[in-house]
Scaffold this active site. Sequence first.
Site, short mmCIF file in Angstrom:
data_model
loop_
_atom_site.label_atom_id
_atom_site.label_comp_id
_atom_site.label_asym_id
_atom_site.label_seq_id
_atom_site.Cartn_x
_atom_site.Cartn_y
_atom_site.Cartn_z
N SER A 19 4.17 -2.80 -11.53
CA SER A 19 3.33 -1.62 -10.13
C SER A 19 3.88 -1.80 -9.42
O SER A 19 3.76 -1.11 -8.24
CB SER A 19 1.97 -2.66 -9.77
OG SER A 19 1.07 -2.07 -10.18
N THR A 47 1.22 -4.33 -6.30
CA THR A 47 2.01 -3.90 -5.05
C THR A 47 2.26 -5.00 -4.31
O THR A 47 1.28 -5.52 -4.29
CB THR A 47 1.06 -2.66 -4.96
OG1 THR A 47 0.49 -1.69 -5.27
CG2 THR A 47 1.34 -2.42 -3.14
N THR A 69 5.50 0.48 -4.42
CA THR A 69 4.15 0.74 -5.02
C THR A 69 4.76 1.79 -6.20
O THR A 69 4.98 2.77 -6.01
CB THR A 69 2.97 0.71 -4.78
OG1 THR A 69 2.19 -0.13 -6.51
CG2 THR A 69 2.17 1.89 -4.65
N ARG A 91 -1.57 12.06 -8.10
CA ARG A 91 -1.93 10.45 -7.41
C ARG A 91 -1.19 9.75 -5.84
O ARG A 91 -0.63 9.75 -6.76
CB ARG A 91 -3.36 9.63 -8.38
CG ARG A 91 -4.26 9.04 -7.28
CD ARG A 91 -3.33 7.23 -7.50
NE ARG A 91 -4.50 6.55 -6.68
CZ ARG A 91 -3.98 5.72 -6.61
NH1 ARG A 91 -2.94 5.23 -6.56
NH2 ARG A 91 -4.84 4.95 -6.08
N THR A 94 -3.78 -3.87 -0.36
CA THR A 94 -2.81 -4.10 -2.03
C THR A 94 -4.78 -3.61 -2.66
O THR A 94 -5.43 -3.82 -1.97
CB THR A 94 -2.48 -5.15 -2.72
OG1 THR A 94 -2.54 -4.81 -3.93
CG2 THR A 94 -3.67 -6.55 -2.48
N GLY A 95 -4.05 -3.32 -3.61
CA GLY A 95 -5.86 -3.01 -4.36
C GLY A 95 -5.78 -1.19 -4.49
O GLY A 95 -5.03 -1.40 -4.89
#
Length: 351
Positions: A85, A206, A224, A234, A257-258
Site C-alpha cells: 500500500s 499507508t 501511499t 481516485r 491512515t484509513g
Amino acid sequence: MTDRRSFLKASLLGAAAPVLAWSGKLFAGPVPGALSTGTARVVSTWDFGVAANQAAWAILGPGGRALDAVEKGVQVPESDLKNHSVGKGGYPDRDGHVTLDASIMDADGNCGAVAALENIEHPISVARRVMERTPHVLLVGAGALQFAIAQGFKQQNLLTPEAEAAWHEWLKTAHYQPSINSEVRDYGKSGGQATGMPGGAGNHDTIGMLAIDAQGRLAGACTTSGMAWKMRGRVGDSPIIGAGLYVDGEVGGATSTGVGEEVIRNAGSFLVVELMRQGRSPHEACKEAVLRIVKRRREASKTIQVGFLAMNRAGEVGAYAIQRGFTYAVCDARRQDAVLPSESVYATSYS
Ligand code: SD4
C-alpha cells in the site's frame, strides 16, 4: 459485536494504552510524554513504521533536520516490495496502474504534494520538490510525472509480479468494493501485511510520519498507493494538506491512515491540530476527530477504519482509531523499536 453497548464500553476505555509485542520485544513504557529540551522523536503509523523511524533516526539522532528525516524515513516503505500500500509493490487500481499519493509539510506552513503519480519510486521526494521548487502545493497525474522527470527522477515499472498476480486474482470477480484496513481481522498475526479483506486483498499500509528534531522543528510526511483496486483517478486523503497530513510549528502535527474519503470529509489532520491548539492533548485531539467521523457516519463507521496519529510541539504523542488494530511506532533516544496499540471506538472487529 459493534452494538451500542460495546460502542459505549469501548469509548469509555481509559487513556493508558496497553503494551503490544513487536518482534518478541515489549515496549514497557507509558504512551510517550513530553521530551526534554534538545531531544528528538519520530513517530509513524503501523508497525512497519519501526524501520521507517530508524531511517529517520539516522538523521535525527545526530542532530539533523526533521524535514530531511521524514523524507528519508518514509522512503523505506516506498521501496519495500512487500508493502502493498506504499510506493513500489503497491497494489494497482482496478485497471492495473500503480498510482501514488504523497505529501510533506514543515513547521512553517511550507508543503508539497503529488497525487496519482505513476512510475516514480519515491513520490515523497517529488512532493518535496513541489514544495521547494515550484510556487504550488499539489501536482497530479501526468503533470506530476512530467515534473518528476524534469527534476531528474527515473521512471520505472512499479507493478511487481506479486502485486500483478493479486490484481489478476481480484479481476476474477472484479467486485468493486475498495475497502481498507483489514487489520481488524489480522490483528497481531500479520506484522502489518494484511490479508483476506472484503474485496480480496489487504491494503492498510499507508505511512504517516511526524518528527521533531533536537532544535524543536516539526515536520511530517505521508505516502501511499491508496486503496487497492480503486477507480482510476481516485485520490485519497494522503496528498491533501489538512486531510492526511498537517503540521503547525506553534502547535504540532497530525497524520491519518484509513479510508481517505472519511478523513477528507472532516479535514481530519487539520482538525486534530486545531483541537491541540485549543488545549487538547494529542490523544484527546485524535479521539475527538475520530468521534466526529463516527457521529456523522454512525452506520458506515462500523465497517471502516480511520486512525489518527499526532504529536505536539512538546513531543507528546497520541493516537486514536475507529476500529481495533491500529498501531504506531515510536522512536527516540530511549529506544528505536517501540510499537504501541492505539485505542479505538470499537473494541471488537466488525468481521
Ligand atoms: C487512502 N488513507 O488512500 C489512504 C489509505 C490508507 O491505510 O491509509 N490506508 O485513502
